[in-house]
Design an enzyme around this catalytic site. Structure first.
Site, PDB file in Angstrom:
ATOM      1  N   SER A 133     -25.437 -29.472   7.686  1.00 33.08           N
ATOM      2  CA  SER A 133     -25.839 -28.888   8.974  1.00 33.08           C
ATOM      3  C   SER A 133     -25.650 -29.931  10.074  1.00 33.08           C
ATOM      4  O   SER A 133     -25.731 -31.139   9.813  1.00 33.08           O
ATOM      5  CB  SER A 133     -27.310 -28.485   8.935  1.00 33.08           C
ATOM      6  OG  SER A 133     -27.773 -28.128  10.225  1.00 33.08           O
ATOM      7  N   TYR A 186     -36.037 -30.973   7.346  1.00 29.03           N
ATOM      8  CA  TYR A 186     -34.831 -30.135   7.242  1.00 29.03           C
ATOM      9  C   TYR A 186     -33.591 -30.973   7.568  1.00 29.03           C
ATOM     10  O   TYR A 186     -32.651 -31.052   6.768  1.00 29.03           O
ATOM     11  CB  TYR A 186     -34.922 -28.918   8.168  1.00 29.03           C
ATOM     12  CG  TYR A 186     -33.631 -28.110   8.087  1.00 29.03           C
ATOM     13  CD1 TYR A 186     -33.290 -27.457   6.910  1.00 29.03           C
ATOM     14  CD2 TYR A 186     -32.752 -28.045   9.170  1.00 29.03           C
ATOM     15  CE1 TYR A 186     -32.091 -26.754   6.808  1.00 29.03           C
ATOM     16  CE2 TYR A 186     -31.558 -27.341   9.070  1.00 29.03           C
ATOM     17  CZ  TYR A 186     -31.237 -26.704   7.892  1.00 29.03           C
ATOM     18  OH  TYR A 186     -30.048 -26.014   7.776  1.00 29.03           O
TER      19      TYR A 186
HETATM   20  P1  NDP Z   1     -30.077 -17.221   4.816  1.00 32.01           P
HETATM   21  O1  NDP Z   1     -31.557 -17.324   4.878  1.00 32.01           O
HETATM   22  O2  NDP Z   1     -29.435 -15.991   5.314  1.00 32.01           O
HETATM   23  O3  NDP Z   1     -29.587 -17.480   3.316  1.00 32.01           O
HETATM   24  C1  NDP Z   1     -30.157 -18.485   2.524  1.00 32.01           C
HETATM   25  C2  NDP Z   1     -29.795 -18.259   1.071  1.00 32.01           C
HETATM   26  O4  NDP Z   1     -30.371 -19.319   0.291  1.00 32.01           O
HETATM   27  C3  NDP Z   1     -30.323 -16.945   0.529  1.00 32.01           C
HETATM   28  O5  NDP Z   1     -29.324 -16.323  -0.240  1.00 32.01           O
HETATM   29  C4  NDP Z   1     -31.491 -17.375  -0.365  1.00 32.01           C
HETATM   30  O6  NDP Z   1     -31.578 -16.498  -1.472  1.00 32.01           O
HETATM   31  C5  NDP Z   1     -31.006 -18.743  -0.834  1.00 32.01           C
HETATM   32  N1  NDP Z   1     -32.109 -19.581  -1.298  1.00 32.01           N
HETATM   33  C6  NDP Z   1     -33.148 -20.106  -0.575  1.00 32.01           C
HETATM   34  N2  NDP Z   1     -33.977 -20.780  -1.376  1.00 32.01           N
HETATM   35  C7  NDP Z   1     -33.475 -20.693  -2.639  1.00 32.01           C
HETATM   36  C8  NDP Z   1     -33.873 -21.177  -3.908  1.00 32.01           C
HETATM   37  N3  NDP Z   1     -34.988 -21.900  -4.072  1.00 32.01           N
HETATM   38  N4  NDP Z   1     -33.093 -20.900  -4.991  1.00 32.01           N
HETATM   39  C9  NDP Z   1     -31.981 -20.174  -4.852  1.00 32.01           C
HETATM   40  N5  NDP Z   1     -31.535 -19.674  -3.676  1.00 32.01           N
HETATM   41  C10 NDP Z   1     -32.279 -19.930  -2.598  1.00 32.01           C
HETATM   42  O7  NDP Z   1     -29.522 -18.492   5.598  1.00 32.01           O
HETATM   43  P2  NDP Z   1     -28.040 -19.066   5.820  1.00 32.01           P
HETATM   44  O8  NDP Z   1     -27.006 -18.220   5.184  1.00 32.01           O
HETATM   45  O9  NDP Z   1     -27.931 -19.369   7.250  1.00 32.01           O
HETATM   46  O10 NDP Z   1     -28.187 -20.436   5.046  1.00 32.01           O
HETATM   47  C11 NDP Z   1     -27.286 -20.886   4.043  1.00 32.01           C
HETATM   48  C12 NDP Z   1     -27.207 -22.387   4.108  1.00 32.01           C
HETATM   49  O11 NDP Z   1     -26.664 -22.775   5.367  1.00 32.01           O
HETATM   50  C13 NDP Z   1     -28.545 -23.119   3.991  1.00 32.01           C
HETATM   51  O12 NDP Z   1     -28.370 -24.267   3.194  1.00 32.01           O
HETATM   52  C14 NDP Z   1     -28.850 -23.524   5.439  1.00 32.01           C
HETATM   53  O13 NDP Z   1     -29.663 -24.667   5.521  1.00 32.01           O
HETATM   54  C15 NDP Z   1     -27.456 -23.789   5.944  1.00 32.01           C
HETATM   55  N6  NDP Z   1     -27.249 -23.745   7.390  1.00 32.01           N
HETATM   56  C16 NDP Z   1     -27.589 -22.656   8.135  1.00 32.01           C
HETATM   57  C17 NDP Z   1     -27.324 -22.640   9.495  1.00 32.01           C
HETATM   58  C18 NDP Z   1     -27.721 -21.515  10.380  1.00 32.01           C
HETATM   59  O14 NDP Z   1     -27.861 -21.734  11.603  1.00 32.01           O
HETATM   60  N7  NDP Z   1     -27.872 -20.317   9.878  1.00 32.01           N
HETATM   61  C19 NDP Z   1     -26.627 -23.755  10.141  1.00 32.01           C
HETATM   62  C20 NDP Z   1     -26.350 -24.863   9.266  1.00 32.01           C
HETATM   63  C21 NDP Z   1     -26.628 -24.829   7.942  1.00 32.01           C
HETATM   64  P3  NDP Z   1     -32.941 -15.958  -2.128  1.00 32.01           P
HETATM   65  O15 NDP Z   1     -33.970 -15.886  -1.035  1.00 32.01           O
HETATM   66  O16 NDP Z   1     -32.550 -14.619  -2.699  1.00 32.01           O
HETATM   67  O17 NDP Z   1     -33.239 -16.953  -3.189  1.00 32.01           O
HETATM   68  C1  8X3 Z   2     -29.226 -24.892  11.036  1.00 35.20           C
HETATM   69  C2  8X3 Z   2     -28.758 -25.221  12.409  1.00 35.20           C
HETATM   70  O1  8X3 Z   2     -29.501 -25.989  14.711  1.00 35.20           O
HETATM   71  O2  8X3 Z   2     -31.065 -24.649  13.459  1.00 35.20           O
HETATM   72  O3  8X3 Z   2     -28.907 -25.907  10.139  1.00 35.20           O
HETATM   73  O4  8X3 Z   2     -30.656 -26.921  12.844  1.00 35.20           O
HETATM   74  S1  8X3 Z   2     -30.060 -25.718  13.397  1.00 35.20           S
END
Ligand code: NDP
Ligand code: 8X3
Length: 253
Positions: free
Chosen positions: A139, A152
């Site tokens: 991220s 985070y």
């Molecule tokens: P979502 O919340 O839409 O998806 C997150 C996914 O992670 C879900 O499928 C959830 O599945 C899974 N997850 C969470 N905890 C667990 C666990 N303990 N075991 C297995 N699966 C888990 O968020 P995003 O798609 O945005 O996030 C995906 C990744 O991208 C993350 O690592 C996030 O930190 C990163 N990210 C997101 C950004 C954003 O702005 N959206 C920007 C930068 C990075 P379930 O709940 O079914 O287990």
């Molecule tokens: C998620 C992006 O800007 O919320 O990793 O930290 S931000």
């Protein structure tokens, strides 16, 4: 050889979009996440297109991770790409106000979970060799500090350094390792971060143009399908309408 991608967090956001993107290109899918119902839905959506294996998995549980890998059906065993995507942020507030448990949940998921899955799949990835790749979702929060980013952002800084160190260890195996570090993207991320506050999530993305899940899925697919001799170490991706803020200064009035 069939191309198989193993995706963590395939029940929502980037992971679910990645499942669709790799399926579109004919890859076989191993899809994991905790929510069984969501896994069933994505399986029914995509299994007419490509072979799909689903496994309910909490990445924090090292034994469960090992079991899911050991139980992979033969046709899904030779993984070509691991997408370490499962992750979350919690408690967007100053560290001093955050429940310790929330800090631990982020560490356990974003760091320990990612390490659990990587360690379990390294033997098969090394066996695949040239053309294999590990895509870790970092991220911008791991590269640039901001208030309320606390553990985070720190967990995503870990993802970057672990990616680089893995690259060093895997030199000579043909396995590539990439940190894709997205900025603001509209998924369920903020809903999870605010523990279900849909209005807060809507407000964050309103009036601008965030990245969407498909944008990042496209980057994952691009990284995974580059010629074997190319390794992108870090791919930082932000919305055009997002940039850095100046340093904050505490001043006397
Ligand atoms: P979502 O919340 O839409 O998806 C997150 C996914 O992670 C879900 O499928 C959830 O599945 C899974 N997850 C969470 N905890 C667990 C666990 N303990 N075991 C297995 N699966 C888990 O968020 P995003 O798609 O945005 O996030 C995906 C990744 O991208 C993350 O690592 C996030 O930190 C990163 N990210 C997101 C950004 C954003 O702005 N959206 C920007 C930068 C990075 P379930 O709940 O079914 O287990
Ligand atoms: C998620 C992006 O800007 O919320 O990793 O930290 S931000």
């Amino acid at each position: 050889m069939t191309n198989v991608v193993f995706i963590t967090g395939a029940t929502s956001g980037f992971g679910r979009a990645a499942a669709r993107r790799f399926a579109q290109a004919g890859w076989s899918l191993v899809l994991t996440g905790r929510r069984q119902e969501r896994l069933n839905e994505i399986k029914s959506e995509l299994e007419g297109q490509v072979p799909v294996h689903i496994a309910a998995l909490d990445v924090r549980d090292a034994e469960a991770v090992k079991q899911v890998v050991a139980d992979l059906p033969a046709e899904f065993r030779q993984i070509r790409c691991l997408v370490n995507n499962a992750g979350l942020a919690l408690a967007p507030m100053p560290t001093q106000n955050v429940e310790l448990n929330d800090l631990h949940t982020m560490i356990d998921t974003n760091i320990t979970g990612l390490v659990n899955v990587t360690h379990a799949l390294l033997p098969t990835l090394i066996e695949t060799g040239a053309g294999a790749s590990i895509i870790n979702i970092g991220s911008t929060a791991g590269r640039w500090p901001y208030p309320g980013g606390h553990v985070y952002g720190a967990s995503k800084a870990f993802v970057q350094q672990f990616t680089y160190n893995l690259r060093s260890d895997l030199l000579g195996t043909g396995v590539r390792v990439t940190d894709i570090a997205p900025g603001m993207a509209e998924t369920e991320f903020t809903l999870v971060r605010t523990k279900g506050d849909q209005a807060a999530s809507d407000k964050l993305y309103r009036g601008t143009t965030p990245l969407n899940a498909e944008d990042i899925a496209e980057q994952m697919y691009y990284v995974a399908t580059l010629p074997d001799h190319i390794n992108i170490n870090l791919l930082e991706v932000m919305p055009t309408r997002q940039a850095w803020a100046p340093f904050a200064v505490d001043r006397d009035e």
